[in-house]
Design an enzyme around this catalytic site. Structure first.
Site, PDB file in Angstrom:
ATOM      1  N   TYR A 124     -12.590  -4.429  -5.451  1.00 58.70           N
ATOM      2  CA  TYR A 124     -13.600  -4.398  -4.477  1.00 58.70           C
ATOM      3  C   TYR A 124     -14.597  -4.075  -5.433  1.00 58.70           C
ATOM      4  O   TYR A 124     -15.954  -4.152  -4.762  1.00 58.70           O
ATOM      5  CB  TYR A 124     -13.462  -3.781  -3.382  1.00 58.70           C
ATOM      6  CG  TYR A 124     -12.788  -4.357  -2.280  1.00 58.70           C
ATOM      7  CD1 TYR A 124     -11.592  -5.038  -2.460  1.00 58.70           C
ATOM      8  CD2 TYR A 124     -13.096  -4.279  -0.807  1.00 58.70           C
ATOM      9  CE1 TYR A 124     -10.726  -5.753  -1.616  1.00 58.70           C
ATOM     10  CE2 TYR A 124     -12.230  -4.823   0.114  1.00 58.70           C
ATOM     11  CZ  TYR A 124     -11.182  -5.587  -0.097  1.00 58.70           C
ATOM     12  OH  TYR A 124     -10.364  -5.956   0.826  1.00 58.70           O
ATOM     13  N   LYS A 167       0.882   0.157  -4.729  1.00 58.60           N
ATOM     14  CA  LYS A 167       1.895  -0.740  -5.363  1.00 58.60           C
ATOM     15  C   LYS A 167       2.033  -0.458  -6.845  1.00 58.60           C
ATOM     16  O   LYS A 167       2.238  -1.336  -7.617  1.00 58.60           O
ATOM     17  CB  LYS A 167       0.997  -2.162  -5.043  1.00 58.60           C
ATOM     18  CG  LYS A 167       1.484  -3.291  -5.202  1.00 58.60           C
ATOM     19  CD  LYS A 167       2.944  -3.593  -3.978  1.00 58.60           C
ATOM     20  CE  LYS A 167       3.655  -4.699  -4.606  1.00 58.60           C
ATOM     21  NZ  LYS A 167       5.090  -4.548  -3.911  1.00 58.60           N
ATOM     22  N   ASP A 177       4.080  -2.613   0.404  1.00 56.80           N
ATOM     23  CA  ASP A 177       4.719  -3.427   1.405  1.00 56.80           C
ATOM     24  C   ASP A 177       5.790  -2.987   2.008  1.00 56.80           C
ATOM     25  O   ASP A 177       5.810  -3.132   3.510  1.00 56.80           O
ATOM     26  CB  ASP A 177       5.369  -4.631   0.453  1.00 56.80           C
ATOM     27  CG  ASP A 177       6.014  -4.280  -0.623  1.00 56.80           C
ATOM     28  OD1 ASP A 177       5.855  -3.058  -1.140  1.00 56.80           O
ATOM     29  OD2 ASP A 177       6.804  -4.890  -1.254  1.00 56.80           O
ATOM     30  N   ASP A 202      -7.986  -1.588   3.009  1.00 56.18           N
ATOM     31  CA  ASP A 202      -8.605  -2.586   3.960  1.00 56.18           C
ATOM     32  C   ASP A 202      -7.647  -3.266   4.871  1.00 56.18           C
ATOM     33  O   ASP A 202      -7.751  -3.472   6.106  1.00 56.18           O
ATOM     34  CB  ASP A 202      -9.342  -3.732   3.014  1.00 56.18           C
ATOM     35  CG  ASP A 202     -10.394  -4.291   3.888  1.00 56.18           C
ATOM     36  OD1 ASP A 202     -10.493  -4.277   4.953  1.00 56.18           O
ATOM     37  OD2 ASP A 202     -10.792  -5.289   3.231  1.00 56.18           O
TER      38      ASP A 202
END
Ligand code: NAD
Length: 388
Positions: free
Chosen positions: A136, A203, A252, A276
């Protein structure tokens, strides 16, 4: 009498309506909790379309100066991003100018709302999303552009990487300082609010040096600065453990965990993109964005704002739901340490929803509810404040 100044920015579209509806509710909560010993003083700052008509600037210098020099907290309505290439979002500009590095989004259930899950009451999770780094940061180039091609060529020559020359390229900066200051805030919040755990969501199994580093730096910080009050899941004593558990979850997996075992999660600290996604997914579990508050917090300033936008098609119709801004105001009261007043707001909102007279968006989710306007809904919340 303790008085605190709140700088408020009405916002665009439905902003003026939800802002005008929300302020008396916050005043009423403070009155009800402290019987005149504390009060909020409101000071308007111009931004957005109102500022443009008055001064020719969407974000006038006086507003920026007041936020930098005087304000401790601000309550902000949604600002429309003017259409036209090259115009930066005012929201992003504010976050960057004041280095509001933590985006805080608490997600909890209010009784009476129908939601897509069976046990929405098990969700009580506060997301701390890093607000300045990650993909971002806005460093990306279009496929085929000279910048993208140049970078791909540079990487091939210098590092022997094999990237398709026609690729688009985005950069994902993650720093130790940015990660640690975010995790520090999440742990401090957990300590202050006596929350049982902080989960580092990342992640890192795939992106080892960015997402993985976020997690390692988070654990390092917990050890170095909160060694007496925090413990990792591996080192925890089990039953009777009174320290805050620092958990580690791959992103995940986290998405299924918050659906299947939400009560095991309390505070989540994560990188910008993960944050987000997870905050909207969690909001959906408890009934959508209309009830989701938010805060953008830095070391010197905290800006509390509704998570929704300016809904231009409903501007001036007195139909929007003011709850998101009211709940953002409740977060602001907590930031000031006025927990009794924020507790009043949560109970009054829940009571109002249960009585079944709500704005159109909530009425859609509730059988037999009566639809009331934005102003009337806020007045009902204020009326339900006492006697809690
Ligand atoms: P939006 O949130 O304004 O509207 C999306 C839909 O959500 C609306 O059609 C409406 O059905 C519903 N909704 C949102 N808030 C509601 C409320 N309080 N009560 C009832 N229904 C509500 O999103 P958008 O249409 O993508 O954006 C409109 C403008 O807002 C854009 O200019 C965008 O840049 C801006 N925006 C600002 C912020 C901010 O200030 N933080 C955030 C998001 C979007």
């Amino acid at each position: 009498m303790e008085s605190r100044t709140v700088y408020y920015l009405e916002g665009d579209g439905i902003g003026p309506e939800v802002s005008a509806a929300a302020r008396p509710v916050l005043d009423e909560a403070v009155r009800s909790a402290y019987s005149g010993e504390k009060e909020l003083t409101w000071q308007e700052l111009l931004a957005g379309e109102k500022a443009y008509s008055a001064t020719g600037s969407y974000l006038p210098r006086e507003t920026l100066n007041a936020l930098r020099d005087d304000a401790e907290v601000a309550l902000k309505g949604p600002l429309t991003t003017p259409v036209g290439s090259g115009f930066r979002s005012l929201n992003v500009t504010l976050r960057q100018t004041f280095d509001l590095y933590a985006c805080i989004r608490p997600v909890r259930y209010f009784k009476g709302i129908q939601t897509p899950v069976k046990r929405p009451q098990d969700v009580d999770i506060v997301v701390f999303r890093e607000n300045t780094e990650d993909v971002y940061a806005g460093i990306e180039w279009e496929a085929g552009s000279p910048e993208a091609k140049g970078l791909i060529e540079f990487m091939r020559e210098r590092y022997q990487t094999d990237v398709d020359p026609e690729s688009a390229i985005g950069i994902k900066p993650i720093t130790e300082q940015g990660s640690k200051r975010l995790v520090r805030r999440a742990i401090r919040f957990a300590l202050q609010q006596k929350r049982p755990s902080v989960t580092l969501m990342h992640k890192g199994n795939i992106m080892k040096f960015t997402e993985g580093a976020f997690c390692s730096w988070g654990f390092e910080l917990a050890r170095e600065e909160f060694g007496d009050s925090c413990v990792s899941e591996d080192e925890a004593r089990g039953e009777g453990e009174d320290r805050i558990l620092i958990k580690d979850r791959i992103a995940d997996n986290m998405f299924q965990q918050v659906l299947t075992r939400p009560s095991e999660y309390s505070v989540v600290a994560t990188t910008n993109l993960n944050g987000d996604y997870i905050s909207d997914a969690l909001a959906a579990q408890v009934g959508g964005l209309g009830l989701a508050p938010g805060a953008n917090v830095g070391d010197d300033l905290a800006v509390f704002e509704a998570t929704h936008g300016s809904v231009p098609k409903r501007a001036g119709t007195n139909s929007a739901n003011p709850s998101s801004l009211i709940l953002s105001g409740a977060l602001m009261l907590e930031h000031l340490g006025w927990f009794e007043a924020s507790a009043k707001i949560y109970r009054a909102l829940e009571r109002t929803i249960q009585k079944g007279r709500v704005t159109y968006d909530l009425a859609r989710l509730m059988q037999g509810a009566e639809t009331v306007g934005c102003k009337e809904f806020a007045e009902l919340i204020a009326e339900n404040m006492d006697g809690n």
